[in-house]
Write an enzyme that holds these catalytic residues in place. Structure first.
Site, PDB file in Angstrom:
ATOM      1  N   ARG A 215      54.582  37.033  37.554  1.00 12.08           N
ATOM      2  CA  ARG A 215      53.646  36.548  36.542  1.00 12.08           C
ATOM      3  C   ARG A 215      54.334  36.226  35.221  1.00 12.08           C
ATOM      4  O   ARG A 215      53.739  35.632  34.322  1.00 12.08           O
ATOM      5  CB  ARG A 215      52.548  37.581  36.309  1.00 12.08           C
ATOM      6  CG  ARG A 215      51.875  38.050  37.586  1.00 12.08           C
ATOM      7  CD  ARG A 215      51.228  39.400  37.388  1.00 12.08           C
ATOM      8  NE  ARG A 215      50.817  40.035  38.637  1.00 12.08           N
ATOM      9  CZ  ARG A 215      51.658  40.707  39.421  1.00 12.08           C
ATOM     10  NH1 ARG A 215      52.928  40.841  39.097  1.00 12.08           N
ATOM     11  NH2 ARG A 215      51.213  41.245  40.533  1.00 12.08           N
TER      12      ARG A 215
ATOM     13  N   LYS B  75      38.989  33.021  39.000  1.00 14.93           N
ATOM     14  CA  LYS B  75      38.690  34.422  38.724  1.00 14.93           C
ATOM     15  C   LYS B  75      39.215  34.854  37.365  1.00 14.93           C
ATOM     16  O   LYS B  75      38.489  35.467  36.567  1.00 14.93           O
ATOM     17  CB  LYS B  75      39.260  35.307  39.847  1.00 14.93           C
ATOM     18  CG  LYS B  75      38.811  36.744  39.775  1.00 14.93           C
ATOM     19  CD  LYS B  75      39.726  37.545  38.899  1.00 14.93           C
ATOM     20  CE  LYS B  75      39.144  38.914  38.627  1.00 14.93           C
ATOM     21  NZ  LYS B  75      40.053  39.671  37.727  1.00 14.93           N
TER      22      LYS B  75
ATOM     23  N   PRO C 258      32.781  37.039  37.336  1.00 13.36           N
ATOM     24  CA  PRO C 258      34.079  37.046  38.020  1.00 13.36           C
ATOM     25  C   PRO C 258      33.984  37.718  39.391  1.00 13.36           C
ATOM     26  O   PRO C 258      33.443  38.810  39.505  1.00 13.36           O
ATOM     27  CB  PRO C 258      34.971  37.879  37.084  1.00 13.36           C
ATOM     28  CG  PRO C 258      34.283  37.868  35.757  1.00 13.36           C
ATOM     29  CD  PRO C 258      32.825  37.792  36.071  1.00 13.36           C
TER      30      PRO C 258
ATOM     31  N   ASP D 214      36.073  39.329  42.189  1.00 13.25           N
ATOM     32  CA  ASP D 214      37.370  39.889  42.581  1.00 13.25           C
ATOM     33  C   ASP D 214      37.190  40.596  43.920  1.00 13.25           C
ATOM     34  O   ASP D 214      36.142  40.503  44.549  1.00 13.25           O
ATOM     35  CB  ASP D 214      37.882  40.859  41.514  1.00 13.25           C
ATOM     36  CG  ASP D 214      36.929  42.023  41.325  1.00 13.25           C
ATOM     37  OD1 ASP D 214      36.033  42.209  42.158  1.00 13.25           O
ATOM     38  OD2 ASP D 214      37.072  42.757  40.344  1.00 13.25           O
TER      39      ASP D 214
END
Length: 269
Positions: A164, A206, A223, A225
């Site tokens: 990331r 998301k 959202p 998840d």
DNA sequence: TCCCAGGCGATCT
DNA sequence: AGATCGCATGGG
């Protein structure tokens, strides 16, 4: 010293609700929050939580930050009794509020959140703050876009961001150069905001929904998840009745998420 | 050792 | 357009 009545305000639940990662319990009944380049402590009293800040700071910042002028009981009232699961979740989550957090911090934090559990996210964010954030005295502020741009991918990887790191660096450069104006996005509608956010590398629907909900207070955002998908699959036959909660599905989402994570018993995850 | 965690993007069919 | 897979890291 300022006070927030305990009625529908519970820092312990908020800290564990997965929306913020810098509200930490120091000891039972005592929390410390670092946000908006400020640090405030909350201490539990009989009927209220005491904040160690002047009245001006409370009125100018924390009242809004904790969303104290919104009636969450009204949201919960929309839950039909026949939905026993959500009724229980809403009761269990009473005291959770949707904080009005910083868009930049939410963008970075939720880019980091992918494929990590909550303790790991906290650790990454804390590492970033200590390494690249301004020293506020008791705590470190969340790093600026310029600071993270300067960190470089290797510096970011030192904070355990893994793959990331490239996404966070790209986002930092976009904001730092002005190519992405996060403040300007506040004037967009929910759909346009989602579109603008998903244009950032590493940001899908998301993560963009989380940034919308927690960074822009778009409480209609919902959202999805792994936890929500699990709940929807197990308790709603794969179809959650969003139509009942138009305009505030994000609040319902928080109740579901918090309850599902508790139910999973692995409160550590 | 295997599996999972607040997913996303590239690469297939 | 849908399904599959790799991706870093840490914990159970």
């Amino acid at each position: 010293m300022e006070f927030i009545p305990k009625q529908d305000f519970n820092p312990e639940k908020i800290a564990d609700s997965g929306q913020c990662f810098r509200l930490n319990q120091l000891e039972p009944g005592r929390f410390r929050l670092t946000a908006r380049k400020r640090c405030v402590e909350l201490a539990e009293r009989a009927d209220a939580w005491a904040l160690d800040c002047p009245a001006a700071e409370f009125d100018g910042l924390w009242r809004s930050y904790f969303d104290l002028d919104t009636d969450y009981a009204a949201f919960r009232a929309a839950v039909p009794e026949k939905d026993a699961y959500l009724t229980a979740a809403a009761k269990f989550g009473t005291g959770i509020r949707i904080l009005r957090q910083d868009p930049w911090e939410m963008l970075v934090t939720f880019i980091i959140s992918q494929r990590k559990n909550i303790p790991a996210i906290r650790a990454c964010v804390e590492a970033l703050c200590v390494r690249y954030g301004e020293n506020l005295g008791r705590e470190y502020a969340f790093p600026t876009p310029a600071a993270l741009s300067g960190a470089g991918e290797e510096g970011l990887r030192t904070c355990a961001l893994g793959y990331r790191a490239g996404y966070v660096l790209a986002a930092a450069r976009l904001v730092q150069t002005g190519a992405l104006d996060l403040e300007a996005l506040a004037s967009l509608g929910d759909g346009e905001l989602l579109e603008a956010l998903t244009a950032v590398p590493g940001v899908g629907v998301k993560v963009a929904s989380c940034v919308s909900l927690f960074g822009y207070h778009r409480i209609a955002a919902f959202p999805r998840d792994v936890w929500i998908n699990r709940v929807v699959h197990e308790h709603y036959r794969g179809r959650f009745p969003l139509y009942r909660y138009k305009g505030f599905a994000g609040v319902i989402q928080q109740y579901l998420f918090y309850y599902a994570r508790y139910e999973g018993k692995n409160t550590k995850n």
